[in-house]
Design a protein around this motif. Structure first.
Motif, short mmCIF file in Angstrom:
data_model
loop_
_atom_site.label_atom_id
_atom_site.label_comp_id
_atom_site.label_asym_id
_atom_site.label_seq_id
_atom_site.Cartn_x
_atom_site.Cartn_y
_atom_site.Cartn_z
N PRO A 56 43.42 -6.19 6.40
CA PRO A 56 43.29 -6.44 4.96
C PRO A 56 42.19 -7.44 4.60
CG PRO A 56 45.18 -7.59 5.83
CD PRO A 56 44.65 -6.76 6.94
N GLY A 71 25.56 -7.08 -0.73
CA GLY A 71 24.26 -6.53 -0.38
C GLY A 71 24.05 -6.24 1.10
N HIS A 72 25.08 -6.52 1.93
CA HIS A 72 24.89 -6.33 3.38
C HIS A 72 25.90 -5.36 4.00
CE1 HIS A 72 21.81 -9.33 4.34
NE2 HIS A 72 22.34 -10.06 3.38
N GLY A 73 26.79 -4.79 3.27
CA GLY A 73 27.81 -3.99 3.92
C GLY A 73 28.63 -4.86 4.86
N LEU A 74 29.09 -4.29 5.96
CA LEU A 74 29.83 -5.05 6.98
C LEU A 74 28.95 -5.20 8.20
CD1 LEU A 74 32.20 -3.64 5.22
CD2 LEU A 74 33.61 -4.24 7.21
N TYR A 103 34.27 -8.45 11.80
CA TYR A 103 33.13 -8.20 10.93
C TYR A 103 33.14 -9.24 9.80
CZ TYR A 103 32.84 -3.38 12.78
OH TYR A 103 32.70 -2.27 13.58
N TYR A 127 33.16 -8.52 19.40
CA TYR A 127 34.18 -7.52 19.66
C TYR A 127 34.80 -7.76 21.03
CZ TYR A 127 30.70 -5.05 22.55
OH TYR A 127 29.77 -4.73 23.50
N GLN A 144 31.69 -9.48 5.64
CA GLN A 144 31.16 -8.70 4.54
C GLN A 144 30.59 -9.62 3.50
OE1 GLN A 144 33.88 -6.27 2.19
NE2 GLN A 144 32.22 -4.88 1.66
N GLU A 162 37.97 6.17 16.36
CA GLU A 162 38.03 5.80 14.96
C GLU A 162 38.49 4.36 14.82
OE1 GLU A 162 40.28 8.58 12.73
OE2 GLU A 162 39.88 7.65 10.79
N GLN A 163 37.78 3.61 13.96
CA GLN A 163 38.15 2.22 13.73
C GLN A 163 39.02 2.13 12.48
OE1 GLN A 163 35.11 -0.81 13.88
NE2 GLN A 163 34.13 0.10 15.68
N TYR A 164 40.02 1.22 12.55
CA TYR A 164 40.92 0.95 11.44
C TYR A 164 40.84 -0.54 11.13
CZ TYR A 164 42.83 5.50 12.61
OH TYR A 164 42.97 6.84 12.87
N PHE A 165 40.85 -0.84 9.82
CA PHE A 165 40.58 -2.21 9.39
C PHE A 165 41.82 -2.91 8.85
CE2 PHE A 165 36.03 -2.99 9.62
CZ PHE A 165 35.59 -1.74 10.01
N PHE A 211 36.74 -9.28 8.20
CA PHE A 211 37.62 -8.15 8.50
C PHE A 211 37.77 -7.99 10.01
CE2 PHE A 211 38.48 -6.08 4.53
CZ PHE A 211 37.44 -6.44 3.70
#
Lengths: 110, 112
Positions: free
Chosen positions: B105, B40-43, B35, B48, B37, B100-103, B90
């Motif tokens: 650092p 103003g755009h989030g992720l 992703y 993928y 970031q 569930e997704q985990y990110f 990210f």
């Protein structure tokens, strides 16, 4: 794709106050996650909640999938709760992926 | 915490140079994601992977390529970096498509 709207965009609280953060989405979902991004940029998983209610300490979340919204409740807020809160639903359409809202910036003042 | 590392954590590069970012996981999860970031755009999803050598495009894939030769590593390459690719990147992992997704650092990339 699915549209995500979070409100309010910004929130300022006094330490100890309670708050409700809202996430509206445009389509049916089979996954929804809430994240907290702390001031150092780390993304922390809060809830995986496609439907129903979950609680974890001072935080709880409710997703009403049939009405296309999710709520994050923060009780007795602390300064460490400051940061940006993201919701990210995943639509049911084939090949859908998590779609992030723009986030809610929370500042908790001592 | 999920075992996800990203390298480098910070990079400054010049326009036109190639850049490769690495994501490494120790969880043996099948799915991996990149992703970006921006304010103003989030992720937003770039690319993928759903298995070794299996990758697909996301929402903002133009100018990026990926490779996954091992379960634990997912590489993101900017063939010729542009200033519009200045961002925080990210990596995320999940056990299943709906899981569930985990990110990780994050990597802060600046293209001058």
């Amino acid at each position: 794709g699915i549209q995500v709207e979070q409100s309010p965009p910004d929130l300022i609280l006094q330490e100890g106050a309670n708050s409700t953060l809202r996430c509206n989405f445009s389509d049916s979902v089979n996954n929804l996650q809430w994240f907290h991004q702390n001031p150092w940029g780390q993304l922390i998983n809060l809830f995986y909640i496609p439907s129903g209610t979950k609680q974890n300490g001072r935080l709880s979340a409710t997703t009403v999938a049939t009405e296309r919204y999710s709520l994050l409740y923060i009780s007795s807020s602390q300064t460490t709760d400051s940061g940006v809160y993201f919701c990210a639903p995943r639509g049911t359409v084939a090949n859908s992926k998590l779609t992030f809202g723009k986030g809610i910036t929370l500042s908790v003042r001592p | 915490d999920a075992g996800i590392t990203q390298s480098p954590r910070h990079k400054v590069t010049e326009t036109g140079t190639p850049v490769t970012l690495r994501c490494h996981q120790t969880e043996n999860h099948r799915y991996m994601y990149w992703y970006r970031q921006d304010p103003g755009h989030g992720l937003r999803l770039i690319h993928y992977s759903y298995g070794v050598k299996d990758t697909d495009k996301g929402e903002v894939s133009d100018g990026y390529s990926v490779s996954r030769s091992k379960t634990e590593d997912f590489l993101l390459t900017l063939e010729s970096a542009t200033s519009s690719q200045t961002s925080v990147y990210f990596c995320a992992i999940s056990e299943s498509e709906r899981g569930e997704q985990y990110f990780g650092p994050g990597t802060r990339l600046t293209v001058t």
